[in-house]
Write an enzyme that holds these catalytic residues in place. Structure first.
Site, PDB file in Angstrom:
ATOM      1  N   ARG A  20       0.813  -1.222   0.000  1.00 38.99           N
ATOM      2  CA  ARG A  20       0.000   0.000   0.000  1.00 38.99           C
ATOM      3  C   ARG A  20       0.843   1.268   0.000  1.00 38.99           C
ATOM      4  O   ARG A  20       0.437   2.284  -0.559  1.00 38.99           O
ATOM      5  CB  ARG A  20      -0.946   0.005   1.189  1.00 38.99           C
ATOM      6  CG  ARG A  20      -2.064  -0.986   0.995  1.00 38.99           C
ATOM      7  CD  ARG A  20      -3.046  -0.956   2.121  1.00 38.99           C
ATOM      8  NE  ARG A  20      -4.230  -1.719   1.738  1.00 38.99           N
ATOM      9  CZ  ARG A  20      -5.113  -2.215   2.602  1.00 38.99           C
ATOM     10  NH1 ARG A  20      -4.950  -2.012   3.890  1.00 38.99           N
ATOM     11  NH2 ARG A  20      -6.156  -2.890   2.171  1.00 38.99           N
TER      12      ARG A  20
ATOM     13  N   GLY B 161     -11.094  -8.815  -1.290  1.00 40.34           N
ATOM     14  CA  GLY B 161      -9.955  -9.016  -0.390  1.00 40.34           C
ATOM     15  C   GLY B 161      -9.385 -10.412  -0.452  1.00 40.34           C
ATOM     16  O   GLY B 161      -8.174 -10.600  -0.609  1.00 40.34           O
TER      17      GLY B 161
ATOM     18  N   GLY C  67     -13.876  -3.747  -0.542  1.00 43.06           N
ATOM     19  CA  GLY C  67     -15.224  -3.176  -0.435  1.00 43.06           C
ATOM     20  C   GLY C  67     -15.497  -2.131  -1.500  1.00 43.06           C
ATOM     21  O   GLY C  67     -16.563  -2.112  -2.115  1.00 43.06           O
TER      22      GLY C  67
ATOM     23  N   LYS D 292     -20.696 -16.391   0.679  1.00 42.27           N
ATOM     24  CA  LYS D 292     -22.156 -16.269   0.716  1.00 42.27           C
ATOM     25  C   LYS D 292     -22.769 -15.546  -0.467  1.00 42.27           C
ATOM     26  O   LYS D 292     -22.208 -14.581  -0.967  1.00 42.27           O
ATOM     27  CB  LYS D 292     -22.556 -15.512   1.984  1.00 42.27           C
ATOM     28  CG  LYS D 292     -22.289 -16.288   3.243  1.00 42.27           C
ATOM     29  CD  LYS D 292     -22.683 -15.468   4.441  1.00 42.27           C
ATOM     30  CE  LYS D 292     -22.671 -16.307   5.712  1.00 42.27           C
ATOM     31  NZ  LYS D 292     -22.967 -15.478   6.876  1.00 42.27           N
TER      32      LYS D 292
HETATM   33  P1  ADP Z   1     -13.673 -11.853  -1.411  1.00 37.37           P
HETATM   34  O1  ADP Z   1     -13.012 -11.296  -0.181  1.00 37.37           O
HETATM   35  O2  ADP Z   1     -12.689 -12.216  -2.476  1.00 37.37           O
HETATM   36  O3  ADP Z   1     -14.767 -10.976  -1.894  1.00 37.37           O
HETATM   37  P2  ADP Z   1     -15.435 -13.503   0.176  1.00 37.37           P
HETATM   38  O4  ADP Z   1     -15.064 -12.710   1.381  1.00 37.37           O
HETATM   39  O5  ADP Z   1     -16.813 -13.345  -0.345  1.00 37.37           O
HETATM   40  O6  ADP Z   1     -14.375 -13.246  -0.990  1.00 37.37           O
HETATM   41  O7  ADP Z   1     -15.260 -15.048   0.476  1.00 37.37           O
HETATM   42  C1  ADP Z   1     -14.023 -15.629   0.802  1.00 37.37           C
HETATM   43  C2  ADP Z   1     -14.208 -16.866   1.663  1.00 37.37           C
HETATM   44  O8  ADP Z   1     -15.087 -17.779   1.066  1.00 37.37           O
HETATM   45  C3  ADP Z   1     -12.909 -17.596   1.858  1.00 37.37           C
HETATM   46  O9  ADP Z   1     -12.489 -17.434   3.195  1.00 37.37           O
HETATM   47  C4  ADP Z   1     -13.251 -19.059   1.526  1.00 37.37           C
HETATM   48  O10 ADP Z   1     -12.729 -19.971   2.476  1.00 37.37           O
HETATM   49  C5  ADP Z   1     -14.758 -19.057   1.574  1.00 37.37           C
HETATM   50  N1  ADP Z   1     -15.327 -20.138   0.756  1.00 37.37           N
HETATM   51  C6  ADP Z   1     -15.065 -20.419  -0.549  1.00 37.37           C
HETATM   52  N2  ADP Z   1     -15.702 -21.526  -0.935  1.00 37.37           N
HETATM   53  C7  ADP Z   1     -16.389 -21.988   0.126  1.00 37.37           C
HETATM   54  C8  ADP Z   1     -17.241 -23.119   0.345  1.00 37.37           C
HETATM   55  N3  ADP Z   1     -17.490 -23.991  -0.614  1.00 37.37           N
HETATM   56  N4  ADP Z   1     -17.775 -23.274   1.593  1.00 37.37           N
HETATM   57  C9  ADP Z   1     -17.502 -22.386   2.562  1.00 37.37           C
HETATM   58  N5  ADP Z   1     -16.718 -21.297   2.415  1.00 37.37           N
HETATM   59  C10 ADP Z   1     -16.160 -21.102   1.209  1.00 37.37           C
HETATM   60 MG    MG Z   2     -13.600 -11.275   1.904  1.00 38.43          MG
END
Ligand code: ADP
Ligand code: MG
Length: 399
Positions: free
Chosen positions: A39, A356, A379, A200
């Site tokens: 950063r 993230g 975000g 989710k």
């Molecule tokens: P990002 O930060 O890239 O937007 P998210 O915060 O939405 O992503 O999600 C990341 C998390 O999703 C990771 O910690 C990962 O372990 C979890 N994840 C991915 N696939 C699954 C799954 N099949 N079941 C439960 N958790 C999952």
């Molecule tokens: Mg995340």
């Protein structure tokens, strides 16, 4: 309309001017030493451009969550030291971000000098976007530059409040983020594919809906896919499901069909007998998820199907890992997608990674450099892709 940036300002606009620059120096710190200075490096182009044009640069940033109180462990002193090394010149560090010490210190700055104000979140007024506080921050400067993309989706005193008192422009980092993220959704080279994963559906509804209006193909992975399978009437065992989002899943799938967007769900998954790194794992078709097992990654057939679908795409936006990549056994899907995107980048596809955890996964694989753009704000990039207005950017002057 596009925003004015530091590139639009010449040496005659900047020489001798006091420029307040909001940066994101919220770096990971371990026992007082910086473990990742990405950063700080990301802010260098803006700082160096300003100093080379004779400006007096006054940097401001937040660090951690001090909850509006002075917290000795959240001072920016180590950051000033690292910045000084990177710039190859001294950086004046103030112990406050407003008040007499700052006023006097700024008065002593010479053209081309760089100063760093103390953690702006030591004041609760920062996150409250208090106008009087913003006015004090702005009072020591002639011009404001926002280069903190990661906090641009928050209307705080140092990201939005100050723009009411100073001419305000974007820095190079924000300019780059806008070029890629906005460019990808507003005038993409097609076909445009969006890959959305993560844990989710509920946290990605906005982005899926917005992308369905823009993209040609939507590929889904991660934990959210099981809500879609359940909505189709499939057995998903103990996989992550949001029971209250089944109707929404059906509606999103119907919307894709109506819009003519190719809607791809994995065809097979890796299931585990428990949520743990040493779980027993096996590959199954999505039609045969056994009771008591949970899906933690996409399977090898899905990877092939996804690679094929991505093959002709000219722009790919990826947000959210394909599986629980933190566990080695369930990292293959995320890794394969990252490698596929790195290959596509070589042949001219624009690849953009936001989110993230997805960015962390790509960096962990040392593939960050091989993508067209890695967003510095999880975000903020999500909100931009959702088509939301980011207050810290909206407040800047138009070209
Ligand atoms: P990002 O930060 O890239 O937007 P998210 O915060 O939405 O992503 O999600 C990341 C998390 O999703 C990771 O910690 C990962 O372990 C979890 N994840 C991915 N696939 C699954 C799954 N099949 N079941 C439960 N958790 C999952
Ligand atoms: Mg995340």
């Amino acid at each position: 309309m596009s925003k004015k940036t530091v590139a639009d300002l010449s040496a005659s606009d900047l020489s001798g001017k006091r420029v307040l620059v909001r940066v994101d120096f919220n770096v990971p710190l371990d026992n007082g030493s910086i473990t990742d200075d990405t950063r700080i490096r990301a802010a260098l182009p803006t700082i160096q451009d300003l100093t080379s044009k004779g400006a007096k640069v006054i940097l401001t940033s937040h660090f951690g969550r001090p909850q509006g109180q002075v917290n000795e462990s959240m001072r920016l002193t180590p950051v000033a030291a690292r910045l000084s090394e990177l710039l190859g010149k001294p950086v004046k560090k103030f112990d406050d971000c407003i008040g007499d010490e700052v006023i006097q210190g700024v008065a002593e700055l010479q053209n081309g000098d760089v100063a760093l104000l103390e953690n702006v979140r030591f004041y609760a007024e920062e996150e409250d976007n208090d106008p009087e506080f913003a006015k004090k921050l702005a009072s020591v400067a002639d011009l404001y530059v926002n280069d903190a993309f990661g906090t641009a989706h928050r209307a705080h005193a140092s990201t939005e409040g100050v723009t009411h008192y100073l001419p305000s422009v974007a820095g190079y980092l924000i300019e780059k983020e806008l070029k890629f993220l906005q460019g990808a959704i507003e005038e993409p080279k097609r076909p445009l594919a969006a890959i959305v994963g993560g844990s989710k559906v509920s946290s990605k509804i906005g982005v899926i809906e917005a992308l369905l209006d823009k993209c040609d193909k939507l590929l889904l992975g991660g934990g959210m896919i099981f809500t879609f399978y359940k909505a189709r009437g499939l057995n998903v065992g103990k996989s992550l499901v949001e029971e209250d989002k089944l109707d929404l899943a059906r509606a999103l799938e119907a919307k894709a069909k109506e819009k003519g967007v190719a809607f791809l769900l994995p065809t097979d998954v890796i299931v585990a007998d428990k949520f743990a790194p040493d779980a027993e794992a096996k590959t199954v078709s999505i039609n045969d998820i056994p009771d008591g097992w949970m899906g933690l990654d996409i399977g090898p057939d899905s990877i092939k199907v996804f690679q094929e679908a991505l093959g002709d795409c000219k722009t790919v936006i990826w947000n959210g890992p394909m599986g629980v990549f933190e566990f080695e056994k369930f990292a293959a899907g995320t890794k394969a997608i990252a490698l596929t995107l790195a290959d596509l980048t070589k042949t001219g596809t624009i690849t953009i990674i936001g989110g993230g955890d997805s960015v962390a996964a790509v960096e962990q694989l040392h593939l960050g450099e091989q993508m067209s753009h890695i967003s510095t704000g999880g975000g903020a990039s999500l909100e931009l892709l959702e088509g939301k207005v980011l207050p810290g950017i909206a407040a800047l002057n138009d070209k």
